[in-house]
Design a protein around this motif. Structure first.
Motif, short mmCIF file in Angstrom:
data_model
loop_
_atom_site.label_atom_id
_atom_site.label_comp_id
_atom_site.label_asym_id
_atom_site.label_seq_id
_atom_site.Cartn_x
_atom_site.Cartn_y
_atom_site.Cartn_z
N GLU A 55 4.59 22.17 59.14
CA GLU A 55 3.22 21.50 59.33
C GLU A 55 2.94 20.71 58.06
OE1 GLU A 55 1.05 23.78 62.90
OE2 GLU A 55 0.54 24.29 61.01
N LEU A 56 3.93 19.88 57.51
CA LEU A 56 3.85 19.09 56.32
C LEU A 56 4.10 17.72 56.71
CD1 LEU A 56 5.97 21.36 53.64
CD2 LEU A 56 3.73 20.79 53.69
N ASP A 57 3.88 17.48 57.92
CA ASP A 57 3.87 16.13 58.21
C ASP A 57 2.62 15.19 57.54
OD1 ASP A 57 1.62 15.29 60.69
OD2 ASP A 57 2.22 17.35 60.17
N GLY A 58 2.82 13.98 57.24
CA GLY A 58 1.80 12.99 56.35
C GLY A 58 0.70 12.97 56.96
N ASN A 59 0.41 13.10 58.63
CA ASN A 59 -0.77 12.74 59.09
C ASN A 59 -1.68 13.59 58.98
OD1 ASN A 59 0.19 10.40 60.26
ND2 ASN A 59 1.03 11.17 62.02
N HIS A 60 -1.63 14.89 58.86
CA HIS A 60 -2.37 16.20 58.64
C HIS A 60 -2.43 16.84 57.37
CE1 HIS A 60 -1.04 15.62 62.88
NE2 HIS A 60 -2.23 16.10 63.25
N ILE A 61 -1.26 16.90 56.87
CA ILE A 61 -1.37 17.35 55.17
C ILE A 61 -0.41 16.60 54.14
CG2 ILE A 61 -0.56 19.55 54.00
CD1 ILE A 61 -0.80 21.05 56.42
N LYS A 62 -1.35 16.08 53.39
CA LYS A 62 -0.41 15.02 52.46
C LYS A 62 0.48 15.80 51.65
CE LYS A 62 -1.84 12.10 48.50
NZ LYS A 62 -2.65 11.51 47.47
N PHE A 63 1.74 15.25 51.80
CA PHE A 63 3.11 15.73 51.26
C PHE A 63 4.05 14.51 51.29
CE2 PHE A 63 7.05 18.03 51.48
CZ PHE A 63 6.97 18.89 50.36
N ASN A 64 4.58 14.46 50.00
CA ASN A 64 5.26 13.31 49.68
C ASN A 64 6.71 13.46 49.56
OD1 ASN A 64 6.34 10.58 49.15
ND2 ASN A 64 5.48 10.74 47.13
N LEU A 65 7.62 13.17 50.33
CA LEU A 65 9.08 13.50 50.09
C LEU A 65 9.85 12.04 49.35
CD1 LEU A 65 10.32 15.40 53.09
CD2 LEU A 65 10.56 16.02 50.96
#
Length: 333
Positions: free
Chosen positions: A322-332
């Motif tokens: 649950e690290l998708d950018g729409n819900h939780i800010k996380f940069n790959l």
């Protein structure tokens, strides 16, 4: 007595995977060494699901592009994530324990005869066994007494040389779970002071806003969730797609949508309530940035390294954590 999971030699394990279930093994000898060192159950049973044709039936075999090496790499990724999370939760645990010890000393006393008195604590739940009836407070006081009379350091030194074991020493002998018990059984004034220290909020402002923001409930939920992950990491559990049925966060205004941009509909489907992504993001609520920064940075490093080899796993892994950018800010990037 016949068991439905009989012992299989390493060669038999390889035959089951390669011949019966059609899993590609690029290097059989290396695979044998890996199974010998880490175990079939840990690697295959723990991480096979995304690679199976039918996750509910192993006998239907593996997908055409699945390999033993890919499964093992997912196992190693999760092992790295487990270490990252354990370190971050240890940082948080230390901060929490210091806030608790400080608050107990400030609100009650640093004298062991005073802060260990039962009048300062709620009884908690009642428990029964064949010998007696006891409650959570009894267990806490027994723990205090055990540490006060311990011959281990630094307790022996403080008992013999200072004739007192202050809260900041007492808490060193407690597990994360025991220190959470100490916090939960403490009176409201102590708990509010702990929260004030953790969030760096003035106690007066905290009391004024607690009702509308449900701050104390938020901290209680997060402590339960963090302890669940802390215990899971300590026992080698699978982390990347873990969900807790017991320690799910409630819909609380301090978290949603400020830190986690989930909808109420998603929440009602048990999404974004207990995943690794939720742990990473909610650690940002606290004043100490080290736990959240450490976890986010190392997650990025290990995920990027893994995805260089298996780019096709990106969507699957981000959804699992649950690290998708729409819900939780996380940069790959």
């Amino acid at each position: 007595m016949q068991t439905d999971k009989p012992f299989k030699s390493i060669d038999e394990q390889i035959r089951i995977l390669k011949v019966e279930r059609k899993l590609t093994i690029n290097n059989v000898e290396a695979a044998k060494d890996i199974l010998q060192r880490y175990g079939y159950y840990e690697i295959i049973n723990g991480y096979k699901t995304p690679f199976l044709n039918d996750p509910s039936d192993d006998n239907k075999g593996y997908k055409d592009n699945a390999t033993f090496e890919h499964i093992f790499d997912l196992y190693k990724l999760d092992r790295d994530i487990r270490k990252d999370l354990l370190q971050s939760l240890e940082y948080f645990e230390q901060t929490f324990k210091q806030a608790l010890a400080y608050s107990v000393a400030k609100i009650i006393s640093d004298n062991q005869t005073r802060y260990t008195a039962q009048s300062h604590y709620n009884t908690g739940r009642t428990h029964h066994n064949h010998r007696r009836i006891y409650n959570d407070r009894d267990r806490l006081l027994q723990k205090f007494n055990k540490l006060i009379h311990s011959d281990k350091q630094p307790f022996k030194h403080y008992r013999e040389d200072h004739h007192n074991i202050p809260p900041w020493i007492m808490v060193k002998g407690m597990t994360f779970g025991e220190s959470i018990y100490w916090y939960r059984l403490s009176k409201p004034e102590v708990r509010f002071n702990v929260i004030s220290k953790l969030l760096d909020i003035d106690p007066t402002l905290l009391r004024a806003s607690n009702s509308s923001l449900k701050i104390s409930q938020t901290i209680g939920d997060l402590l339960g969730l963090y302890l669940n992950y802390r215990n899971l990491t300590a026992h080698g559990g699978r982390i990347y797609n873990h969900r807790s049925e017991i320690y799910k966060i409630r819909w609380l205004p301090l978290i949603y949508p400020r830190f986690i941009n989930a909808t109420r509909q998603e929440f009602n489907k048990n999404q974004f309530r207990s995943s690794l992504g939720v742990v990473m993001r909610t650690l940002k609520i606290f004043d100490n940035p080290e736990p959240s920064n450490n976890l986010e940075i190392w997650l990025q490093i290990h995920l990027k390294s893994y995805l260089k080899k298996y780019k096709e796993d990106e969507k699957f892994l981000l959804e699992a954590m649950e690290l998708d950018g729409n819900h939780i800010k996380f940069n790959l990037d």
